[in-house]
Design a protein around this motif. Sequence first.
Motif, PDB file in Angstrom:
ATOM      1  N   ARG A   1       0.481   5.971   2.525  1.00 16.66           N
ATOM      2  CA  ARG A   1      -1.342   6.517   3.098  1.00 16.66           C
ATOM      3  C   ARG A   1      -1.909   5.589   3.614  1.00 16.66           C
ATOM      4  O   ARG A   1      -2.398   5.517   4.291  1.00 16.66           O
ATOM      5  N   SER A   2      -1.954   5.198   2.231  1.00 13.29           N
ATOM      6  CA  SER A   2      -3.584   3.963   2.113  1.00 13.29           C
ATOM      7  C   SER A   2      -3.369   3.189   3.299  1.00 13.29           C
ATOM      8  O   SER A   2      -3.303   2.705   4.327  1.00 13.29           O
ATOM      9  N   ILE A   3      -1.445   2.149   3.309  1.00 12.53           N
ATOM     10  CA  ILE A   3      -1.095   1.255   4.512  1.00 12.53           C
ATOM     11  C   ILE A   3      -0.566   2.296   5.876  1.00 12.53           C
ATOM     12  O   ILE A   3      -1.779   0.943   6.707  1.00 12.53           O
ATOM     13  N   MET A   4      -0.768   3.201   6.084  1.00 12.48           N
ATOM     14  CA  MET A   4      -0.930   3.360   7.340  1.00 12.48           C
ATOM     15  C   MET A   4      -2.113   3.664   7.879  1.00 12.48           C
ATOM     16  O   MET A   4      -2.893   3.814   9.080  1.00 12.48           O
ATOM     17  N   GLY A   5      -3.368   4.312   6.934  1.00 19.74           N
ATOM     18  CA  GLY A   5      -4.513   4.466   7.416  1.00 19.74           C
ATOM     19  C   GLY A   5      -4.356   5.608   7.241  1.00 19.74           C
ATOM     20  O   GLY A   5      -5.676   5.972   8.192  1.00 19.74           O
ATOM     21  N   ILE A   6      -4.182   6.281   6.517  1.00 16.88           N
ATOM     22  CA  ILE A   6      -4.356   7.516   6.640  1.00 16.88           C
ATOM     23  C   ILE A   6      -5.494   7.967   5.352  1.00 16.88           C
ATOM     24  O   ILE A   6      -6.180   8.747   5.837  1.00 16.88           O
ATOM     25  N   LEU A   7      -5.480   7.435   4.683  1.00 12.37           N
ATOM     26  CA  LEU A   7      -6.540   7.323   3.382  1.00 12.37           C
ATOM     27  C   LEU A   7      -7.179   6.082   4.131  1.00 12.37           C
ATOM     28  O   LEU A   7      -6.984   5.092   3.568  1.00 12.37           O
ATOM     29  N   ARG A   8      -8.686   6.189   3.777  1.00 17.66           N
ATOM     30  CA  ARG A   8      -9.563   5.738   4.900  1.00 17.66           C
ATOM     31  C   ARG A   8      -9.934   5.047   3.755  1.00 17.66           C
ATOM     32  O   ARG A   8     -10.576   3.791   3.981  1.00 17.66           O
ATOM     33  N   LYS A   9     -10.173   5.861   2.697  1.00 15.29           N
ATOM     34  CA  LYS A   9     -11.124   4.766   1.429  1.00 15.29           C
ATOM     35  C   LYS A   9     -10.845   3.887   0.770  1.00 15.29           C
ATOM     36  O   LYS A   9     -10.470   4.420  -0.253  1.00 15.29           O
ATOM     37  N   ARG A  10     -10.638   2.980   0.817  1.00 12.76           N
ATOM     38  CA  ARG A  10     -10.092   1.732   0.666  1.00 12.76           C
ATOM     39  C   ARG A  10      -9.968   0.703   1.142  1.00 12.76           C
ATOM     40  O   ARG A  10     -11.230   0.579   1.488  1.00 12.76           O
ATOM     41  N   THR A  11      -9.632  -0.224  -0.349  1.00  8.54           N
ATOM     42  CA  THR A  11     -10.190  -1.799   0.345  1.00  8.54           C
ATOM     43  C   THR A  11      -9.070  -2.465  -0.214  1.00  8.54           C
ATOM     44  O   THR A  11      -8.234  -2.532  -1.259  1.00  8.54           O
ATOM     45  N   GLY A  12      -9.155  -3.919  -0.015  1.00  4.12           N
ATOM     46  CA  GLY A  12      -7.975  -4.903  -0.238  1.00  4.12           C
ATOM     47  C   GLY A  12      -7.877  -5.464   1.274  1.00  4.12           C
ATOM     48  O   GLY A  12      -8.035  -5.217   2.479  1.00  4.12           O
ATOM     49  N   ARG A  13      -6.075  -5.833   0.977  1.00  3.72           N
ATOM     50  CA  ARG A  13      -5.770  -6.386   2.519  1.00  3.72           C
ATOM     51  C   ARG A  13      -4.650  -5.936   2.810  1.00  3.72           C
ATOM     52  O   ARG A  13      -3.816  -5.819   2.376  1.00  3.72           O
ATOM     53  N   ILE A  14      -4.250  -5.675   3.862  1.00  9.94           N
ATOM     54  CA  ILE A  14      -2.753  -5.260   4.566  1.00  9.94           C
ATOM     55  C   ILE A  14      -2.774  -5.918   5.981  1.00  9.94           C
ATOM     56  O   ILE A  14      -3.976  -5.801   6.497  1.00  9.94           O
ATOM     57  N   GLU A  15      -1.767  -7.269   5.623  1.00 12.93           N
ATOM     58  CA  GLU A  15      -1.952  -7.503   7.121  1.00 12.93           C
ATOM     59  C   GLU A  15      -0.139  -6.989   7.665  1.00 12.93           C
ATOM     60  O   GLU A  15       0.703  -7.096   7.052  1.00 12.93           O
TER      61      GLU A  15
END
Lengths: 293, 233
Positions: free
Chosen positions: B48-62
């Motif tokens: 859900r974090s990779i997809m961007g559904i969960l918005r409260k996140r930090t770090g790097r996704i490329e």
Amino acid sequence: MIFGIPVQALMGQLLVGLINGSFYALLSLGLAIIFGLLRVINFAHGAQYMLGAFAALLLLNWGGINYWLALILAPLIVGLMAAVVEKTMLSRLYKLDHLYGLLFTFGLALAIEGTFRYFFGASGKPYAPPAQLTGAVNLGFMFLPIYRGWVVIASLAVCIAVWLLIEKTKLGAYLRAATENPVLVQAFGVNVPLLLTLTYALGAGLAGFAGVLAAPVYQVSPLMGSNLIIIVFAVVVVGGMGSILGAIVTGYLLGVVEGLTKVFYPEASNIVIFVIMAIVLILRPAGLFGKDA
Amino acid sequence: MSALLSVENLQAWYGESHVLHGVNLTVAEGETICILGRNGMGKTTTLRSIMGILRKRTGRIEFAGRDMMALPLHQTARAGLGFVPEERGIFASLSVEENLMLPPRVAPGGMSVEEIYALFPNLQERRNSQGTKLSGGEQQMLAMARILRTGARCLLLDEPTEGLAPVIIQAIGEVLQKLKGRGMTVVLVEQNFRFAAKVADRFYLMDHGRMTAEFPVADLPQQMDLLHRELGV
């Protein structure tokens, strides 16, 4: 004579009921669409209906723009204003409790109606029906004022068109899906924030359209919407919050019931819709067409 | 091998609750990876974090060379990521066919409707039924099929076999094999590692919001002790 009532009186009230029902249906349809997707109880709906009527009046008085053009332009103007309101203000409230959306739109209605009262006064202003729709036809059992027949046909046509838009098109599928699960629809790549703006504009535009239709029937006044909106909320509750078909069918149905009550028991005609609402809430809390029932 | 998807030090929160504590993972183009782990360890949250559904996140996704952290949710799919949620997310107010056609095409190269119906004949038979009238297995097929239409390059697949009969699980396995054959990249979250062993190229083991082990499918026999201990199977 039917049940001791002259046919003319019966048909006359039936027609009044159908006309009122046409406005109930258009307005509750807009409310239902907005509530379904935005989960906002749009208390500004009556004000948007009034804006539609005033837009028609002002377009005529200031720009000489006739009824037929106003019928297209006024809903667009009201829809555009609604889109701006949604984008700049209402959209900031979605994360909060639904009560904030209700309070905001209620405040917006007061502000709009107050402003119009300040500039135009509380009294009603006449708006003449277009020349093509004046006069009446003799149906044999009664005289039908042509404009009133037009109101029923136009509102029915728009209700059916909106229903088809929602049930049969891709945009409608987005709308139905986003009503169920907006996050997943957005995760599929659909611009849901834009869909919300368009939906609010569509609902408000329908109210604006109803306002133009109403201008020649009732008088154009700043408070014309606030008198009507309470009944329309009752219609939405009876039909089932968020049910599109429920809003349309219940709108016409309750208009007719109200008209017939005027014939058979006039004393109750002002409260019959609310009595029905109370009964429906007791027996089917989700409304006649509600899905949770 | 260049990574199609790379995740570095991903942290995520549900409200005040810190659930991902620095997830690192990379997926090469055409690879199928599987994230194993017990319930509540952050597998679904990772997807859900990779997809961007969960918005409260930090770090790097490329993804495909693009920074995904700044994209609004509706642009993640447009970048080529397709999401099949654990609860399947079939819409009750849409017919099977409307469900199938719902996600917009994001890139050329997606399956045609004919190819999809050839792969999932049940869906064609029942295309006019209400989406949620399908069986659990058919709903899972539909949830996968509608993403395959869009031309997404990478499928995020959350517990596709959960609650399904063995024969359906086998069918889903065959579909995943076919997708691999077409060069699809898959991030699979699964508790059923016997199923995952048949489709995944590489495994990550997840525990308390972190990846604690990573190994290719060839090392699976040596890792069985670890898996038994960690997954309690």
